[in-house]
Design a protein around this motif. Structure first.
Motif, PDB file in Angstrom:
ATOM      1  N   ILE A  36       0.905  -1.156   0.000  1.00  0.00           N
ATOM      2  CA  ILE A  36       0.000   0.000   0.000  1.00  0.00           C
ATOM      3  C   ILE A  36       0.939   1.199   0.000  1.00  0.00           C
ATOM      4  O   ILE A  36       1.475   1.572   1.051  1.00  0.00           O
ATOM      5  CB  ILE A  36      -0.909   0.012   1.273  1.00  0.00           C
ATOM      6  N   ILE A  37       1.183   1.782  -1.188  1.00  0.00           N
ATOM      7  CA  ILE A  37       2.298   2.729  -1.250  1.00  0.00           C
ATOM      8  C   ILE A  37       1.938   4.149  -1.652  1.00  0.00           C
ATOM      9  O   ILE A  37       2.557   5.070  -1.182  1.00  0.00           O
ATOM     10  CB  ILE A  37       3.429   2.201  -2.179  1.00  0.00           C
ATOM     11  N   ASN A  38       0.898   4.339  -2.501  1.00  0.00           N
ATOM     12  CA  ASN A  38       0.654   5.732  -2.877  1.00  0.00           C
ATOM     13  C   ASN A  38      -0.377   6.380  -1.963  1.00  0.00           C
ATOM     14  O   ASN A  38      -1.070   5.722  -1.199  1.00  0.00           O
ATOM     15  CB  ASN A  38       0.286   5.862  -4.365  1.00  0.00           C
ATOM     16  N   ASP A  39      -0.453   7.687  -2.064  1.00  0.00           N
ATOM     17  CA  ASP A  39      -1.253   8.502  -1.150  1.00  0.00           C
ATOM     18  C   ASP A  39      -2.714   8.051  -1.077  1.00  0.00           C
ATOM     19  O   ASP A  39      -3.257   7.831   0.004  1.00  0.00           O
ATOM     20  CB  ASP A  39      -1.156   9.960  -1.637  1.00  0.00           C
ATOM     21  N   ASP A  40      -3.356   7.883  -2.267  1.00  0.00           N
ATOM     22  CA  ASP A  40      -4.778   7.494  -2.297  1.00  0.00           C
ATOM     23  C   ASP A  40      -4.983   6.143  -1.638  1.00  0.00           C
ATOM     24  O   ASP A  40      -5.945   5.927  -0.900  1.00  0.00           O
ATOM     25  CB  ASP A  40      -5.291   7.406  -3.750  1.00  0.00           C
ATOM     26  N   MET A  41      -4.059   5.197  -1.938  1.00  0.00           N
ATOM     27  CA  MET A  41      -4.199   3.847  -1.379  1.00  0.00           C
ATOM     28  C   MET A  41      -4.075   3.852   0.139  1.00  0.00           C
ATOM     29  O   MET A  41      -4.814   3.184   0.843  1.00  0.00           O
ATOM     30  CB  MET A  41      -3.160   2.902  -1.986  1.00  0.00           C
ATOM     31  N   ILE A  42      -3.112   4.647   0.649  1.00  0.00           N
ATOM     32  CA  ILE A  42      -2.906   4.687   2.105  1.00  0.00           C
ATOM     33  C   ILE A  42      -4.135   5.305   2.782  1.00  0.00           C
ATOM     34  O   ILE A  42      -4.634   4.791   3.786  1.00  0.00           O
ATOM     35  CB  ILE A  42      -1.613   5.458   2.476  1.00  0.00           C
ATOM     36  N   LYS A  43      -4.657   6.384   2.193  1.00  0.00           N
ATOM     37  CA  LYS A  43      -5.845   7.046   2.784  1.00  0.00           C
ATOM     38  C   LYS A  43      -7.035   6.087   2.789  1.00  0.00           C
ATOM     39  O   LYS A  43      -7.767   5.977   3.774  1.00  0.00           O
ATOM     40  CB  LYS A  43      -6.194   8.304   1.987  1.00  0.00           C
ATOM     41  N   SER A  44      -7.231   5.388   1.666  1.00  0.00           N
ATOM     42  CA  SER A  44      -8.352   4.451   1.552  1.00  0.00           C
ATOM     43  C   SER A  44      -8.162   3.291   2.534  1.00  0.00           C
ATOM     44  O   SER A  44      -9.110   2.813   3.138  1.00  0.00           O
ATOM     45  CB  SER A  44      -8.440   3.936   0.110  1.00  0.00           C
ATOM     46  N   TYR A  45      -6.899   2.868   2.703  1.00  0.00           N
ATOM     47  CA  TYR A  45      -6.595   1.738   3.581  1.00  0.00           C
ATOM     48  C   TYR A  45      -6.846   2.098   5.046  1.00  0.00           C
ATOM     49  O   TYR A  45      -7.435   1.322   5.798  1.00  0.00           O
ATOM     50  CB  TYR A  45      -5.129   1.321   3.377  1.00  0.00           C
ATOM     51  N   MET A  46      -6.399   3.302   5.437  1.00  0.00           N
ATOM     52  CA  MET A  46      -6.535   3.711   6.842  1.00  0.00           C
ATOM     53  C   MET A  46      -7.979   4.080   7.192  1.00  0.00           C
ATOM     54  O   MET A  46      -8.419   3.893   8.314  1.00  0.00           O
ATOM     55  CB  MET A  46      -5.605   4.899   7.161  1.00  0.00           C
ATOM     56  N   ASN A  47      -8.717   4.645   6.222  1.00  0.00           N
ATOM     57  CA  ASN A  47     -10.117   5.042   6.480  1.00  0.00           C
ATOM     58  C   ASN A  47     -11.023   4.504   5.383  1.00  0.00           C
ATOM     59  O   ASN A  47     -11.483   5.258   4.519  1.00  0.00           O
ATOM     60  CB  ASN A  47     -10.231   6.569   6.540  1.00  0.00           C
ATOM     61  N   PRO A  48     -11.269   3.192   5.391  1.00  0.00           N
ATOM     62  CA  PRO A  48     -12.067   2.613   4.294  1.00  0.00           C
ATOM     63  C   PRO A  48     -13.531   3.060   4.404  1.00  0.00           C
ATOM     64  O   PRO A  48     -14.248   2.582   5.276  1.00  0.00           O
ATOM     65  CB  PRO A  48     -11.913   1.110   4.490  1.00  0.00           C
TER      66      PRO A  48
END
Length: 588
Positions: A36-48
């Protein structure tokens, strides 16, 4: 079984990530370890959350398909949904059927019979549709590889819309270049198409169906909230189809679990009660190992339509009867699977197959729908690619499950002269062949293989070394934020070397659980629990130390036993007491 332990070592600026997203460096490391490396993915991962879902209109042909469906609904043309007999297929059918009904469509459904029809739409289903006065066929979780049947449907004047998530079929030209082939349908919705700009390619079939419904509901001015009601069902399909639990799939499962724990669907309520889970908070485990298999069992041993009827039931008596029948079928399937697994182990041991790098096991009388499950269990036990073959009406049929180092589909291609039909992926495949070819097939697969002994060692991948003294409630709460765990988002595993064992106790009514008292580097006592093979553990202590040391360990008296552990931290709640413990996955 011998194992190889690896520590993931991905390079990243963990300090920077930790500051940017307000998380610990350990959490930053765990997220990067899961790619999970780019900004959008991290945001989606942390706050699905729903606001992180992608725009369904980016999916090729989706708006076109909605346009066709709107026209058919307005002119009251007959629409038939053609699904598939597994959990994903049943739930895709359910979502599309309920959604089209809500839009006042003239709609019904068909699900192929696993044994009689095999996978996906076929010419008989299309002929029947024409006879029944159907105007439009809408596939879900199948159709992308049905080149001939769909050509036939178009030739006899049917409108065809495909929704699918499977790989696009291809042929190799004279230069061995892949040339992708698509059916000639009126619209094809599948994010894996080369010219589809949809961001996330790893939806299950029900995920693709849901994206279609999002836009269909917008066109009919139906509130988004109604569309989101399907997410509890979509969560079951997503878990059971074993797609990557990242991006949108993570949102579907996380949100779906919230909904399913308060479900108002009669069928699901009855199934949950029948499986004695109404007092429990349902998790990924319950979807993947209890609810999903009950829906799947009817597609394996009876008709998948029974599972669909359960979800569609509006009468309590009918729902209760169907739930009972599904649970009973699933119990039968479990018993038959267990028998099959025991037979397979016996064949491996008696026929000196244990040195084969690929297991090809012929069990004539096993139900052909269980071959894949049995292959999976044998693969788990021995970490060897396994193909289970059964006797069918015309010849033999097989199903295989593989390991990461062995691309099963490509290896089958090398044996195609011995096979009838075959298809699959790197990790799983299905095929048919003549009974008299089985021995040649086994020999050829084993002679052709480039697998080395090393490839067959079980790999244990560890996130990082973690001191037992650093485990506290805050760390465990942090780890819970990473749930739901599954494919591509595995449960974090940590390791600690030279851990001193103070005491061991055998628990459980089948005496199949080991509980340890262990000592940390700072002399704190900590509980650990292990659900693996106790006999193997005792053998290891006997061989490395002595039977006296093992006895001292059970007595809780001073001993010399030290082990390396792979574990994850958890909370133990027992009789109202809450304490920290570690769950041991592996030891050496």
């Amino acid at each position: 079984m011998a194992e190889k332990w690896f520590i993931k070592n991905k390079k990243a600026d963990y300090n920077q990530i930790s500051n940017k997203y307000g998380i610990t460096e350990l959490m930053s490391k765990l997220i990067i370890n899961r790619d999970i490396i780019n900004d959008d993915m991290i945001k989606s991962y942390m706050n699905p959350d729903f606001d992180k879902l992608h725009n369904p209109r980016d999916m090729k042909d989706l708006e076109k398909a909605v346009g066709i469906l709107c026209g058919k609904i307005e002119s009251n043309k007959k629409i038939r949904i053609v699904g598939d007999y597994d959990v994903d297929g049943v739930i895709s059918t359910y979502i599309l059927y309920e959604a089209l009904k809500r839009c006042d469509a003239n709609v019904d459904y068909e699900i192929p019979d696993r044994i009689k029809d095999g996978y996906g739409i076929n010419i008989n289903i299309i002929k029947q549709a024409k006879e029944d006065g159907i105007d439009t066929i809408l596939t879900c979780d199948n159709g992308i590889s049905a080149i001939e049947p769909i050509k036939y449907a178009k030739d006899i004047g049917l409108t065809v819309i495909i929704t699918d998530h499977h790989d696009i079929p291809f042929a190799l030209d004279e230069n061995s270049t892949r040339k992708f082939i698509s059916p000639i349908a009126d619209a094809i919705i599948n994010p894996k198409q080369k010219d589809c700009n949809y961001k996330f390619k790893k939806l299950c079939g029900a995920g693709v169906a849901f994206k279609l419904v999002e836009v269909l509901y917008e066109k009919f001015n139906i509130h988004k909230k109604e569309c989101y009601k399907f997410i509890e069902f979509l969560a079951i399909a997503t878990v059971c189809d074993v797609v990557d639990l990242i991006d949108e799939n993570r949102i579907f499962v996380k949100k779906g679990l919230e909904l399913i724990n308060n479900t108002t669907n009669l069928g699901l309520q009855e199934l949950i009660r029948e499986c004695e889970m109404n007092e429990k908070t349902l998790s990924v485990y319950h979807l993947g190992f209890i609810i999903g298999p009950c829906i799947n069992a009817c597609g394996r041993l009876d008709s998948a339509k029974e599972g669909l009827k359960l979800l569609l039931s509006k009468e309590e008596d009918e729902a209760n009867e169907l739930a009972k029948s599904l649970v009973k079928l699933n119990q039968e399937r479990k018993d038959m699977t267990l028998d099959g697994v025991e037979t397979a182990i016996e064949i491996v041991q008696k026929n000196n197959m244990i040195n084969d790098k690929i297991f090809v096991i012929y069990i004539p009388d096993v139900h052909e729908s269980l071959a894949g499950i049995i292959a999976g269990r044998i693969r788990e036990k021995y970490n060897v690619p396994t193909l289970i073959i059964t006797k069918s009406e015309n010849g033999a049929k097989g199903s295989g499950r593989s390991i990461e180092e062995y691309n099963m589909f490509e290896e089958l291609v090398k044996c195609k002269d011995l096979l009838g039909n075959f298809g699959g992926h790197p990790m799983a495949a299905g095929f048919s062949l003549k009974e008299e070819n089985i021995d040649d097939f086994r020999r050829k697969l084993n002679e052709n293989t480039t697998l080395k002994d090393d490839d067959l060692l079980k790999k244990v991948t560890i996130d990082c070394i973690l001191s037992l003294d650093s485990i506290d409630y805050e760390l465990i709460n942090d780890l819970e934020r990473l749930e739901p765990f599954g494919k591509a988002n595995s449960k974090p595993l940590f390791a600690e070397k030279n851990v001193k064992l103070l005491k061991a106790t055998i628990l459980g009514k089948n005496r199949n659980v080991l509980k340890f008292k262990i000592k940390t580097k700072f002399n704190k006592a900590l509980d650990a629990i292990y659900f693996g093979d106790i006999y193997e553990f005792e053998e290891m202590i006997n061989n490395k130390y002595s039977s006296e040391e093992l006895q001292k360990l059970y007595d809780g008296s001073y001993n010399d036993v030290k082990v390396d552990l792979v574990f994850y931290p958890s909370i133990n709640e027992y009789n109202g007491n809450v304490s920290i413990q570690i769950v041991v996955q592996n030891y050496r």
